[in-house]
Design an enzyme around this catalytic site. Structure first.
Site, short mmCIF file in Angstrom:
data_model
loop_
_atom_site.label_atom_id
_atom_site.label_comp_id
_atom_site.label_asym_id
_atom_site.label_seq_id
_atom_site.Cartn_x
_atom_site.Cartn_y
_atom_site.Cartn_z
N TYR A 33 0.84 -1.20 0.00
CA TYR A 33 0.00 0.00 0.00
C TYR A 33 0.86 1.24 0.00
O TYR A 33 2.09 1.17 0.21
CB TYR A 33 -0.95 -0.01 1.20
CG TYR A 33 -0.31 0.34 2.54
CD1 TYR A 33 0.52 -0.56 3.19
CD2 TYR A 33 -0.52 1.58 3.14
CE1 TYR A 33 1.10 -0.25 4.41
CE2 TYR A 33 0.05 1.91 4.36
CZ TYR A 33 0.86 0.99 4.99
OH TYR A 33 1.44 1.31 6.18
N LYS A 149 6.50 -1.79 1.96
CA LYS A 149 5.30 -1.24 2.59
C LYS A 149 4.14 -2.22 2.40
O LYS A 149 3.25 -1.99 1.56
CB LYS A 149 5.00 0.14 2.01
CG LYS A 149 4.11 1.00 2.91
CD LYS A 149 4.17 2.45 2.52
CE LYS A 149 3.15 3.32 3.22
NZ LYS A 149 3.28 3.38 4.67
N GLU A 182 11.58 2.80 14.49
CA GLU A 182 10.72 3.87 13.96
C GLU A 182 9.41 3.89 14.74
O GLU A 182 9.21 3.11 15.66
CB GLU A 182 10.46 3.66 12.46
CG GLU A 182 9.88 2.31 12.11
CD GLU A 182 9.79 2.06 10.61
OE1 GLU A 182 9.75 3.02 9.82
OE2 GLU A 182 9.74 0.87 10.23
N LEU A 207 10.99 1.39 7.28
CA LEU A 207 10.45 1.85 6.00
C LEU A 207 11.12 3.19 5.70
O LEU A 207 11.15 4.08 6.55
CB LEU A 207 8.93 2.05 6.10
CG LEU A 207 8.32 2.46 4.76
CD1 LEU A 207 8.21 1.24 3.84
CD2 LEU A 207 6.96 3.09 4.94
N1 PDD Z 1 2.84 5.14 7.21
N2 PDD Z 1 7.52 3.98 8.80
C1 PDD Z 1 6.37 3.28 8.83
C2 PDD Z 1 6.35 1.97 9.54
C3 PDD Z 1 5.22 3.78 8.19
O1 PDD Z 1 4.09 3.08 8.20
C4 PDD Z 1 5.28 5.05 7.56
C5 PDD Z 1 4.10 5.65 6.85
C6 PDD Z 1 6.50 5.75 7.57
C7 PDD Z 1 6.67 7.09 6.93
O2 PDD Z 1 6.64 7.01 5.53
P1 PDD Z 1 6.13 8.24 4.64
O3 PDD Z 1 6.87 9.43 5.11
O4 PDD Z 1 6.48 7.85 3.28
O5 PDD Z 1 4.65 8.36 4.86
C8 PDD Z 1 7.60 5.18 8.20
C9 PDD Z 1 1.63 5.61 6.56
C10 PDD Z 1 1.40 7.06 6.68
C11 PDD Z 1 0.46 4.77 7.03
O6 PDD Z 1 0.67 3.59 7.20
O7 PDD Z 1 -0.65 5.30 7.19
#
Ligand code: PDD
Length: 296
Positions: A33, A149, A182, A207
């Site tokens: 996703y 992801k 994270e 991620l």
């Molecule tokens: N999540 N690390 C994890 C585990 C994440 O799920 C996310 C983002 C990030 C940050 O990635 P980005 O800056 O590309 O959004 C880091 C999204 C927002 C979610 O699962 O809703």
């Protein structure tokens, strides 16, 4: 007016939008996703998110179900049909519906599932961003390919729930050596006494956030020093500022970690500066949006 969702070639009212009971996303978490923020009508770092989506798919040996151009169109159509200018756009792609079997189904007979959901989001009045959040640390119990992801988010959901049940905003996960990996759905950052940003280097352990990439670019422009290295829970307690970054949380200040007040216990000046720069950049006021190079 009902919410409209895109599901496998159709725009459907929310209540009627569904996928098959044997969708592999449902049975095996066999899907990926992306979440892209649409802020004031601008899709924040769209290219970076689509770059990462393609990489996640490739890592799981799945093709893109539609072209990038089509995906860009479908996202905009979801926004348009829901009259949204401020939204989180959720894209989910799975290997599709097939009789339950661990091995992959034949791609010639099984089509992938593609779902796009645009949900309204108030980026300007987000209380967490305005006031900061309190977090707790807990063990990172996820699998070893966190760079992909995938929709396998149970460990993150458990972490977030534990934090929320304790009246906190989020959880920061910790590896067996005591280093922060994270946040439950965000990257973790701290700022040390000498005004240096620390964030964990990219690897299979985290991620690689698209927002993280944008922050790196902003800091390079603003001459804010970043060191990519893992930091311990104890270092986090000692930080003068801390924040998380993600497509929806943007840059959210962390004001307390495991009961230790961070800095003054309110969003600090460097975090605010990075947040303001990020918003200006997404609004197209300055700077180019980032790409997200393939590989780690
Ligand atoms: N999540 N690390 C994890 C585990 C994440 O799920 C996310 C983002 C990030 C940050 O990635 P980005 O800056 O590309 O959004 C880091 C999204 C927002 C979610 O699962 O809703």
């Amino acid at each position: 007016m009902p919410r409209i969702v895109y599901v496998n070639g159709e725009y459907l009212p929310y209540a009627q939008a569904s996928v098959h009971v044997e969708d592999r996303g449902f049975q095996f978490a066999d899907g990926v996703y992306e979440v892209i923020g649409c802020i004031h009508g601008h899709l924040a770092d769209e290219t970076g998110h689509l770059d990462r989506l393609e990489r996640s798919l490739a890592e799981l040996k799945m093709p893109m179900p539609v072209s990038r151009e089509t995906l860009r169109f479908l996202m905009r159509e979801c926004l348009r049909r829901n009259h949204l200018k401020n939204a989180g756009i959720y894209i989910q792609i799975t290997r599709g519906a097939a009789r339950r079997d661990f091995k992959f189904p034949d791609p010639n007979t099984t089509g992938q599932s593609l779902v796009i959901i645009a949900s309204s989001f108030n980026f300007d009045g987000n209380a967490a961003v305005l006031h900061g959040v309190k977090v707790k640390t807990l063990e990172d119990i996820r699998w070893k390919r966190r760079d992909i992801k995938t929709v396998a988010l149970l460990a993150q959901a458990l972490a977030k729930q534990e934090a929320v049940e304790e009246g906190l905003g989020d959880a920061w996960m910790v590896d067996p050596q005591g280093f922060i990996t994270e946040g439950s759905a965000s990257n973790a950052w701290i700022i040390t006494k000498d005004q240096t940003l620390l964030t964990r280097p990219v690897s299979h352990d985290i991620l690689r956030g698209v927002t993280r990439t944008a922050i790196e670019k902003i800091c390079a422009e603003k001459k804010i020093k970043i060191i990519e290295r893992a930091f311990t829970v104890h270092e986090a307690y000692e930080a003068v500022e801390a924040f998380t970054s993600s497509a929806t949380a943007l840059i959210t200040s962390v004001i307390e970690i495991d009961g230790h007040k961070i800095g003054e216990g309110k969003p600090g000046p460097i975090t605010k500066e990075i947040y303001n720069e990020y918003r200006a950049y997404v609004d197209g006021l300055r700077g180019e949006q980032v790409h997200w190079e393939a590989g780690l």
